[in-house]
Design a protein around this motif. Structure first.
Motif, PDB file in Angstrom:
ATOM      1  N   GLU A  61     -46.520  12.406 127.556  1.00  0.00           N
ATOM      2  CA  GLU A  61     -46.605  12.959 126.198  1.00  0.00           C
ATOM      3  C   GLU A  61     -45.221  13.195 125.630  1.00  0.00           C
ATOM      4  O   GLU A  61     -44.314  13.693 126.326  1.00  0.00           O
ATOM      5  CB  GLU A  61     -47.394  14.264 126.216  1.00  0.00           C
ATOM      6  CG  GLU A  61     -47.689  14.802 124.819  1.00  0.00           C
ATOM      7  CD  GLU A  61     -48.587  16.018 124.858  1.00  0.00           C
ATOM      8  OE1 GLU A  61     -49.406  16.168 123.946  1.00  0.00           O
ATOM      9  OE2 GLU A  61     -48.457  16.817 125.803  1.00  0.00           O
ATOM     10  N   THR A  83     -48.268  10.044 122.272  1.00  0.00           N
ATOM     11  CA  THR A  83     -48.514   9.993 123.715  1.00  0.00           C
ATOM     12  C   THR A  83     -48.472   8.536 124.142  1.00  0.00           C
ATOM     13  O   THR A  83     -49.088   7.673 123.511  1.00  0.00           O
ATOM     14  CB  THR A  83     -49.886  10.596 124.075  1.00  0.00           C
ATOM     15  OG1 THR A  83     -49.895  11.980 123.709  1.00  0.00           O
ATOM     16  CG2 THR A  83     -50.162  10.467 125.568  1.00  0.00           C
ATOM     17  N   GLU A 102     -55.761  12.860 134.803  1.00  0.00           N
ATOM     18  CA  GLU A 102     -54.820  13.700 134.045  1.00  0.00           C
ATOM     19  C   GLU A 102     -55.384  14.024 132.667  1.00  0.00           C
ATOM     20  O   GLU A 102     -55.255  15.167 132.184  1.00  0.00           O
ATOM     21  CB  GLU A 102     -53.474  12.994 133.917  1.00  0.00           C
ATOM     22  CG  GLU A 102     -52.640  12.999 135.182  1.00  0.00           C
ATOM     23  CD  GLU A 102     -51.217  12.539 134.908  1.00  0.00           C
ATOM     24  OE1 GLU A 102     -50.715  12.794 133.792  1.00  0.00           O
ATOM     25  OE2 GLU A 102     -50.620  11.930 135.804  1.00  0.00           O
ATOM     26  N   ALA A 136     -57.939  16.692 133.130  1.00  0.00           N
ATOM     27  CA  ALA A 136     -57.474  17.989 133.639  1.00  0.00           C
ATOM     28  C   ALA A 136     -56.521  18.706 132.675  1.00  0.00           C
ATOM     29  O   ALA A 136     -56.482  19.942 132.668  1.00  0.00           O
ATOM     30  CB  ALA A 136     -56.791  17.800 134.989  1.00  0.00           C
ATOM     31  N   TYR A 137     -55.761  17.935 131.889  1.00  0.00           N
ATOM     32  CA  TYR A 137     -54.731  18.549 131.054  1.00  0.00           C
ATOM     33  C   TYR A 137     -54.956  18.210 129.592  1.00  0.00           C
ATOM     34  O   TYR A 137     -55.491  17.152 129.260  1.00  0.00           O
ATOM     35  CB  TYR A 137     -53.335  18.075 131.485  1.00  0.00           C
ATOM     36  CG  TYR A 137     -53.034  18.345 132.934  1.00  0.00           C
ATOM     37  CD1 TYR A 137     -52.703  19.627 133.372  1.00  0.00           C
ATOM     38  CD2 TYR A 137     -53.098  17.324 133.875  1.00  0.00           C
ATOM     39  CE1 TYR A 137     -52.429  19.873 134.706  1.00  0.00           C
ATOM     40  CE2 TYR A 137     -52.832  17.560 135.215  1.00  0.00           C
ATOM     41  CZ  TYR A 137     -52.498  18.839 135.619  1.00  0.00           C
ATOM     42  OH  TYR A 137     -52.249  19.076 136.943  1.00  0.00           O
ATOM     43  N   ASP A 138     -54.517  19.110 128.732  1.00  0.00           N
ATOM     44  CA  ASP A 138     -54.636  18.916 127.291  1.00  0.00           C
ATOM     45  C   ASP A 138     -53.422  18.158 126.763  1.00  0.00           C
ATOM     46  O   ASP A 138     -52.293  18.629 126.870  1.00  0.00           O
ATOM     47  CB  ASP A 138     -54.738  20.266 126.571  1.00  0.00           C
ATOM     48  CG  ASP A 138     -56.169  20.761 126.502  1.00  0.00           C
ATOM     49  OD1 ASP A 138     -57.068  19.941 126.300  1.00  0.00           O
ATOM     50  OD2 ASP A 138     -56.377  21.971 126.674  1.00  0.00           O
ATOM     51  N   TYR A 139     -53.669  16.980 126.226  1.00  0.00           N
ATOM     52  CA  TYR A 139     -52.632  16.224 125.534  1.00  0.00           C
ATOM     53  C   TYR A 139     -52.860  16.383 124.031  1.00  0.00           C
ATOM     54  O   TYR A 139     -53.992  16.304 123.560  1.00  0.00           O
ATOM     55  CB  TYR A 139     -52.686  14.750 125.932  1.00  0.00           C
ATOM     56  CG  TYR A 139     -52.158  14.493 127.328  1.00  0.00           C
ATOM     57  CD1 TYR A 139     -50.832  14.139 127.541  1.00  0.00           C
ATOM     58  CD2 TYR A 139     -52.992  14.634 128.438  1.00  0.00           C
ATOM     59  CE1 TYR A 139     -50.342  13.911 128.815  1.00  0.00           C
ATOM     60  CE2 TYR A 139     -52.513  14.408 129.723  1.00  0.00           C
ATOM     61  CZ  TYR A 139     -51.188  14.045 129.899  1.00  0.00           C
ATOM     62  OH  TYR A 139     -50.706  13.831 131.165  1.00  0.00           O
ATOM     63  N   ARG A 162     -58.855  17.615 124.623  1.00  0.00           N
ATOM     64  CA  ARG A 162     -60.114  17.794 125.350  1.00  0.00           C
ATOM     65  C   ARG A 162     -61.069  18.720 124.623  1.00  0.00           C
ATOM     66  O   ARG A 162     -62.262  18.753 124.932  1.00  0.00           O
ATOM     67  CB  ARG A 162     -59.854  18.373 126.742  1.00  0.00           C
ATOM     68  CG  ARG A 162     -59.139  17.447 127.700  1.00  0.00           C
ATOM     69  CD  ARG A 162     -59.024  18.092 129.055  1.00  0.00           C
ATOM     70  NE  ARG A 162     -58.407  19.399 128.957  1.00  0.00           N
ATOM     71  CZ  ARG A 162     -58.511  20.367 129.879  1.00  0.00           C
ATOM     72  NH1 ARG A 162     -59.240  20.156 130.944  1.00  0.00           N
ATOM     73  NH2 ARG A 162     -57.897  21.514 129.722  1.00  0.00           N
TER      74      ARG A 162
END
Length: 322
Positions: free
Chosen positions: A72, A77, A202, A205-208, A213
């Protein structure tokens, strides 16, 4: 070749070349997809810098063989994806790197040759997905690409089943070389799918910022892609194990056949050893050998030799050695 797809808040769809970029800048709330195929690095860099893409992201995307990854940056991104330009049921595949620059209102894709998933999406559902958001286009491209992988792998499953039957009926070194080649290709594919599975994990699991999400439809699209890559990884691992089992089975069968051959040769040797011993004794050139003067000595020795041979054959048959 540069193709662009533009959607406006009013629902208008425009398809053309880089000239649509000016219209995109002048239309707030519009989304644009710029697809660059086989362009020079200078042209790619000029366009990406125009979209305020980070220099490090541009450098990674332009590397010829960069491992798949997601990273990111402030305005976008970067997703580097290993797609395919061709793939068949014999696992002959030509990978192709596809780079996605996903921004809030734009998507830029880079690839050196024709990408089947991008071509299909650009001609069919691209405008509807782009009107929703650029990240949906990127996720759909990966989803379709994974679908091509799955279709070819399922075709390979039929070929692998036929190969297994052929190996059991008439195993030979030619089939073993084919299986070994399949295992090598499966290892390479499993490595690629492992990278892709890491990307979707990824994303899950993670906020981009540009693939959020918190939006249910985006999370659902991410989950769909993750499930496909999980299935691809599982299929390649399963087929790799099957090929390994076929190799082990062929080696076991070959070893068993060799043991049978060696047992037969051992039995033959065991029968002829005492006979050779007797023949060796009476083949010695001594002047005085009492048995040589006996009238029926020749027939007696033959009788002893045949009796020993017959007894050993009966004994080995009783033990089921041959």
């Amino acid at each position: 070749m540069i193709r662009t797809l533009l959607t406006t808040p009013e629902g208008d769809v425009h398809e053309g070349d880089e000239q649509l970029i000016d219209l995109w800048r002048q239309t707030p709330g519009s989304h644009i997809w710029v697809d660059m195929q086989g362009e020079s690095q200078a042209v790619e860099q000029r366009f990406l810098e125009d979209f305020e893409c980070h220099p490090m992201a541009i450098q990674d995307a332009q590397k010829e063989r960069h491992p798949p990854k997601i990273e990111e940056f402030e305005h976008h991104t970067l997703i580097i994806y290993r797609g395919i330009s061709s793939f068949d049921a014999q696992l002959n595949f030509v990978p192709q790197q596809v780079s996605f620059f996903v921004g809030e209102r734009f998507l830029v894709t880079l690839h050196p040759g024709e990408a089947l998933s991008i071509k299909r999406l650009f001609n069919e559902q691209g405008s509807a997905l782009l009107a929703h958001s650029p990240e949906h286009v990127a996720l759909r491209v990966m989803y379709l690409s994974a679908g091509y992988y799955i279709d070819s792998l399922l075709e390979f499953e039929v070929a692998l089943s036929d190969l297994e039957d052929e190996l059991l009926d008439n195993g030979n070194d030619v089939l073993m070389r084919r299986i070994t080649a399949y295992r090598s290709r499966l290892v390479k594919m499993r490595r690629i799918f492992s990278y892709h599975k890491g990307i979707t994990q990824e994303l899950t699991a993670y906020d981009y910022a540009h693939l959020p999400r918190d939006k249910n439809d985006t999370l659902h699209a991410i989950t769909d892609v993750d499930e496909r890559f999980e299935r691809l990884y599982t299929l390649t691992q399963m087929y790799y194990d099957i090929c390994g089992d076929l190799v082990d089975g062929y080696i076991s069968i070959s070893s068993h056949q060799l043991n049978i051959t060696m047992r037969v040769l051992t039995v033959i040797t065991a029968i002829f050893v005492p006979l050779t011993f007797i023949a060796g004794i009476y083949g010695m050139n001594f002047e005085y050998m009492p048995e040589l003067g006996y009238r029926y000595g020749y027939f007696f020795v033959w009788g002893v030799m045949l009796g020993i041979g017959g007894m050993l054959i009966w004994l080995f048959k009783r033990k089921h050695w041959f």
